[in-house]
Structure formats: C-alpha cells, structure tokens
Design a protein around this motif. Structure first.
Motif, PDB file in Angstrom:
ATOM      1  N   VAL A 224       0.850  -1.186   0.000  1.00 25.48           N
ATOM      2  CA  VAL A 224       0.000   0.000   0.000  1.00 25.48           C
ATOM      3  C   VAL A 224       0.884   1.234   0.000  1.00 25.48           C
ATOM      4  N   GLU A 225       0.740   2.039  -1.003  1.00 22.83           N
ATOM      5  CA  GLU A 225       1.544   3.244  -1.123  1.00 22.83           C
ATOM      6  C   GLU A 225       0.637   4.467  -1.203  1.00 22.83           C
ATOM      7  N   PRO A 226       1.155   5.628  -0.815  1.00 27.02           N
ATOM      8  CA  PRO A 226       0.354   6.840  -0.971  1.00 27.02           C
ATOM      9  C   PRO A 226      -0.058   7.033  -2.425  1.00 27.02           C
ATOM     10  N   VAL A 227      -1.311   7.435  -2.618  1.00 24.76           N
ATOM     11  CA  VAL A 227      -1.811   7.625  -3.975  1.00 24.76           C
ATOM     12  C   VAL A 227      -2.180   9.093  -4.171  1.00 24.76           C
ATOM     13  N   PRO A 228      -2.025   9.616  -5.383  1.00 27.27           N
ATOM     14  CA  PRO A 228      -2.294  11.030  -5.626  1.00 27.27           C
ATOM     15  C   PRO A 228      -3.770  11.319  -5.878  1.00 27.27           C
ATOM     16  N   TYR A 229      -4.666  10.669  -5.122  1.00 29.00           N
ATOM     17  CA  TYR A 229      -6.086  10.917  -5.288  1.00 29.00           C
ATOM     18  C   TYR A 229      -6.497  12.117  -4.447  1.00 29.00           C
ATOM     19  N   PHE A 230      -7.607  12.735  -4.855  1.00 27.74           N
ATOM     20  CA  PHE A 230      -8.105  13.900  -4.123  1.00 27.74           C
ATOM     21  C   PHE A 230      -9.016  13.495  -2.970  1.00 27.74           C
ATOM     22  N   ALA A 231      -9.333  12.218  -2.848  1.00 28.85           N
ATOM     23  CA  ALA A 231     -10.113  11.684  -1.735  1.00 28.85           C
ATOM     24  C   ALA A 231      -9.759  10.211  -1.595  1.00 28.85           C
ATOM     25  N   LEU A 232     -10.076   9.625  -0.420  1.00 30.22           N
ATOM     26  CA  LEU A 232      -9.769   8.210  -0.217  1.00 30.22           C
ATOM     27  C   LEU A 232     -10.493   7.377  -1.263  1.00 30.22           C
ATOM     28  N   PRO A 233      -9.784   6.596  -2.056  1.00 32.23           N
ATOM     29  CA  PRO A 233     -10.446   5.795  -3.085  1.00 32.23           C
ATOM     30  C   PRO A 233     -10.879   4.432  -2.559  1.00 32.23           C
ATOM     31  N   LEU A 234     -11.908   3.898  -3.169  1.00 32.09           N
ATOM     32  CA  LEU A 234     -12.247   2.489  -3.024  1.00 32.09           C
ATOM     33  C   LEU A 234     -11.554   1.762  -4.162  1.00 32.09           C
ATOM     34  N   ARG A 235     -10.576   0.921  -3.828  1.00 34.07           N
ATOM     35  CA  ARG A 235      -9.835   0.172  -4.843  1.00 34.07           C
ATOM     36  C   ARG A 235     -10.300  -1.267  -4.790  1.00 34.07           C
ATOM     37  N   ILE A 236     -11.038  -1.689  -5.827  1.00 35.41           N
ATOM     38  CA  ILE A 236     -11.697  -2.983  -5.799  1.00 35.41           C
ATOM     39  C   ILE A 236     -11.390  -3.771  -7.066  1.00 35.41           C
ATOM     40  N   GLU A 237     -11.202  -5.063  -6.906  1.00 32.86           N
ATOM     41  CA  GLU A 237     -10.882  -5.913  -8.045  1.00 32.86           C
ATOM     42  C   GLU A 237     -12.157  -6.389  -8.723  1.00 32.86           C
ATOM     43  N   HIS A 238     -12.159  -6.338 -10.041  1.00 31.17           N
ATOM     44  CA  HIS A 238     -13.283  -6.861 -10.831  1.00 31.17           C
ATOM     45  C   HIS A 238     -12.751  -7.497 -12.094  1.00 31.17           C
ATOM     46  N   ASP A 239     -13.000  -8.791 -12.220  1.00 33.64           N
ATOM     47  CA  ASP A 239     -12.611  -9.529 -13.423  1.00 33.64           C
ATOM     48  C   ASP A 239     -11.125  -9.350 -13.733  1.00 33.64           C
ATOM     49  N   GLY A 240     -10.299  -9.406 -12.680  1.00 30.93           N
ATOM     50  CA  GLY A 240      -8.857  -9.327 -12.865  1.00 30.93           C
ATOM     51  C   GLY A 240      -8.297  -7.934 -12.990  1.00 30.93           C
ATOM     52  N   ARG A 241      -9.145  -6.912 -12.896  1.00 29.39           N
ATOM     53  CA  ARG A 241      -8.687  -5.520 -12.978  1.00 29.39           C
ATOM     54  C   ARG A 241      -8.917  -4.823 -11.639  1.00 29.39           C
ATOM     55  N   ILE A 242      -8.088  -3.832 -11.342  1.00 23.92           N
ATOM     56  CA  ILE A 242      -8.270  -3.018 -10.148  1.00 23.92           C
ATOM     57  C   ILE A 242      -8.956  -1.725 -10.561  1.00 23.92           C
ATOM     58  N   LEU A 243     -10.171  -1.522 -10.052  1.00 24.57           N
ATOM     59  CA  LEU A 243     -10.926  -0.307 -10.325  1.00 24.57           C
ATOM     60  C   LEU A 243     -10.839   0.621  -9.117  1.00 24.57           C
ATOM     61  N   SER A 244     -10.753   1.913  -9.368  1.00 22.65           N
ATOM     62  CA  SER A 244     -10.644   2.899  -8.295  1.00 22.65           C
ATOM     63  C   SER A 244     -11.798   3.892  -8.387  1.00 22.65           C
ATOM     64  N   PHE A 245     -12.460   4.116  -7.253  1.00 27.98           N
ATOM     65  CA  PHE A 245     -13.589   5.046  -7.189  1.00 27.98           C
ATOM     66  C   PHE A 245     -13.442   5.962  -5.982  1.00 27.98           C
ATOM     67  N   VAL A 246     -13.975   7.166  -6.102  1.00 25.64           N
ATOM     68  CA  VAL A 246     -14.208   8.016  -4.941  1.00 25.64           C
ATOM     69  C   VAL A 246     -15.713   8.220  -4.841  1.00 25.64           C
ATOM     70  N   SER A 247     -16.222   8.274  -3.624  1.00 26.73           N
ATOM     71  CA  SER A 247     -17.673   8.307  -3.440  1.00 26.73           C
ATOM     72  C   SER A 247     -18.142   9.677  -2.967  1.00 26.73           C
ATOM     73  N   SER A 248     -19.399   9.959  -3.288  1.00 30.00           N
ATOM     74  CA  SER A 248     -20.052  11.193  -2.857  1.00 30.00           C
ATOM     75  C   SER A 248     -21.448  10.839  -2.377  1.00 30.00           C
ATOM     76  N   ILE A 249     -21.893  11.435  -1.268  1.00 30.95           N
ATOM     77  CA  ILE A 249     -23.208  11.146  -0.693  1.00 30.95           C
ATOM     78  C   ILE A 249     -24.062  12.406  -0.740  1.00 30.95           C
ATOM     79  N   SER A 250     -25.289  12.266  -1.246  1.00 31.31           N
ATOM     80  CA  SER A 250     -26.223  13.387  -1.345  1.00 31.31           C
ATOM     81  C   SER A 250     -27.494  13.076  -0.559  1.00 31.31           C
ATOM     82  N   THR A 251     -28.028  14.104   0.094  1.00 29.44           N
ATOM     83  CA  THR A 251     -29.308  13.976   0.790  1.00 29.44           C
ATOM     84  C   THR A 251     -30.233  15.076   0.301  1.00 29.44           C
ATOM     85  N   PHE A 252     -31.499  15.006   0.700  1.00 33.11           N
ATOM     86  CA  PHE A 252     -32.477  15.973   0.229  1.00 33.11           C
ATOM     87  C   PHE A 252     -32.434  17.250   1.068  1.00 33.11           C
TER      88      PHE A 252
END
Length: 275
Positions: free
Chosen positions: A215-243
């Motif tokens: 695990v190394e520092p990553v240049p993301y602007f927010a903590l990413p979710l790094r998840i494996e799918h079908d042999g690939r590593i996908l990276s996401f950042v999440s946002s939550i919205s309410t009314f």
C-alpha cells in the motif's frame, strides 16, 4: 435493482424526561452555549434556561425553531414535539406509498443516468432501496444470502463473503465506513444502527494474499475504493447526497451515494463494458 420499501429506523430516547432535558442534551452535543442558542433562535438565554429546566413550556414553534438551530434530525424533531406535549409535525410515509411515486421515479432516473458508474440509494440503516447496473456489476459473485431479503450496503461491503476480499485497500476503506457509522450513531442514537455497527465491526479482516502489492500513498483527491473486478483493479471516490430541507422522515433519511472513477483507466473500462 428497483426501489423497495424502507424500514423505519428506530431511535433511542435521549436521557432525561420532558422536552427541556432533551433540548439541553442536543445543545451540549452541538457544544454551544445557552446564550449562543438564544441569539440564533431570537430568544433570550434566560428563556432557554427556563425551557431546559422545565420552568417554562415552549410553544411548538419554539421547539421547532430550537431544533432547526441545533440541526436536530427530522425524526428526533418529532420526538421533541411529543416530549413537549404536541403532535408530531413530520409524517413518515412508506417509500412504496403512491404519494412518493414522483420521488421514487426521480431517484431511479438519477441513478440510471449515472451509468456506467455505480450509484445506489440507502435508508438510515444502510438498507439498499435502489441501485443501478454499475452496482450490480460490482456485486457479481456475491452470495445470494447476502442479497436477501434486503441487501445492506455495509454488510455487502465488509462481510468476508461479500466485497471485502476484493477490496485492495480494505483496512483504510473499512476504517472510513466504521467512522461514518460512528458519526451517524452519535447523531441519531439508533439502536438499529448500533446493532449493525457491532455486527460489521466484528467481521474478520481478510489477510492480504502472499505477494500482494504494497500500500503506497496515492495522488487521489479523496480516499479511493480500490476494488478488483474480473482481474482488474478499479478505483472510485464516493459522494453522498441527501435531500434539502425534507418535510418527511422517510425522505430525510434517504441518501444517494455515487461512485466516480478515480482514474482514466477505471472510466475507460466501465465505458467499454457498456459499449
């Protein structure tokens, strides 16, 4: 996934009897003085003191004004009104009620329009009430018993038979989710949420496989979710919205979470799947 009816989240009563101690507990939780609250609510510190000690019974409008300044959740505003001897002001409409048809349709359109990126809608207990095909893609291979009768986002993510073994930065992401739940518990005092927290916090954390990349520092602007799918590593950042300014308990407790690709490779892969 289609929107399903949500189950009301139970909320434990705050300590003390009557509306005065309840308001004092909220004020102390927000760490503001009686004087500051009085200035915000266009009242006086003496009047706030009388309300908190039970020497003065506030009007229903004053209860709601103080609750607004203290940022009390809608469900707990009803509890304050009941404690003061008034009828609840905010209804709790079941999500499958025809009165919320427009809301359900709007949320469905919103998360479908976000495809191919993942998006979902959860209630106050993190029960998934709607999800798009991006979420379904991430959940491929998850055992059916975790999906029924109603999938729970926290359970799906952290269960050792759920997404947890695929998440490459599980310890960081797990810490982020547990801290999020702790904040919600402090705000809502929900027994249902506390039980869920204790359950998922007790899940074992899978050991890193031999030869796993460090695990190394990553240049993301927010903590990413790094998840494996079908042999690939996908990276996401999440946002939550309410009314904004909800007038219904059910609506107030809905949250829309969207996952934005955190790097060009993830975005390209998702668009390739759709194409």
């Amino acid at each position: 996934m289609t929107i399903a009816a949500s189950t009301p989240a139970a909320s434990a009563a705050l300590p003390g009897k009557g509306v005065g101690p309840l308001l004092r507990a909220w004020r102390e939780r927000r760490r503001i003085s009686q004087l500051e609250l009085a200035l915000r609510a266009d009242s006086s510190a003496r009047h706030i003191s009388f309300i908190e000690t039970g020497r003065s019974r506030p009007s229903d409008e004053m209860v709601l004004r103080l609750a607004e300044q203290l940022d009390v959740p809608v469900r707990e505003r009803n509890s304050l009104l009941l404690a003061a001897g008034y009828a609840p002001r905010y209804p709790e409409t079941p999500l499958d009620d025809p009165a919320l048809d427009a809301l359900r349709d709007g949320m469905e359109r919103l998360i479908r329009g976000y495809e191919p990126y993942p998006a979902l809608v959860v209630d106050a207990g993190y029960t998934v009430v709607a999800a798009n095909r991006g979420i379904a893609m991430l959940l491929e291979g998850v055992p059916q018993e975790l999906m029924t009768p109603a999938p729970n986002a926290m359970r799906l993510t952290l269960h050792p038979e759920g997404l947890a073994p695929r998440i490459r930065n599980l310890r960081e992401w797990r810490g982020h989710l547990l801290a999020q739940m702790e904040r919600e518990i402090a705000l809502h005092r929900s027994d249902r949420l506390r039980a869920l927290y204790e359950e998922v916090a007790a899940y074992p954390v899978p050991e890193e496989p031999p030869g796993a990349e460090p695990v190394e520092p990553v240049p993301y602007f927010a903590l990413p979710l790094r998840i494996e799918h079908d042999g690939r590593i996908l990276s996401f950042v999440s946002s939550i919205s309410t009314f904004n300014t909800p007038m219904d308990v059910t609506v107030a407790e809905l949250a829309i979470e969207t996952f934005l690709p955190a790097d060009p490779a993830t975005a390209k892969y998702l668009h390739t799947l759709v194409g």
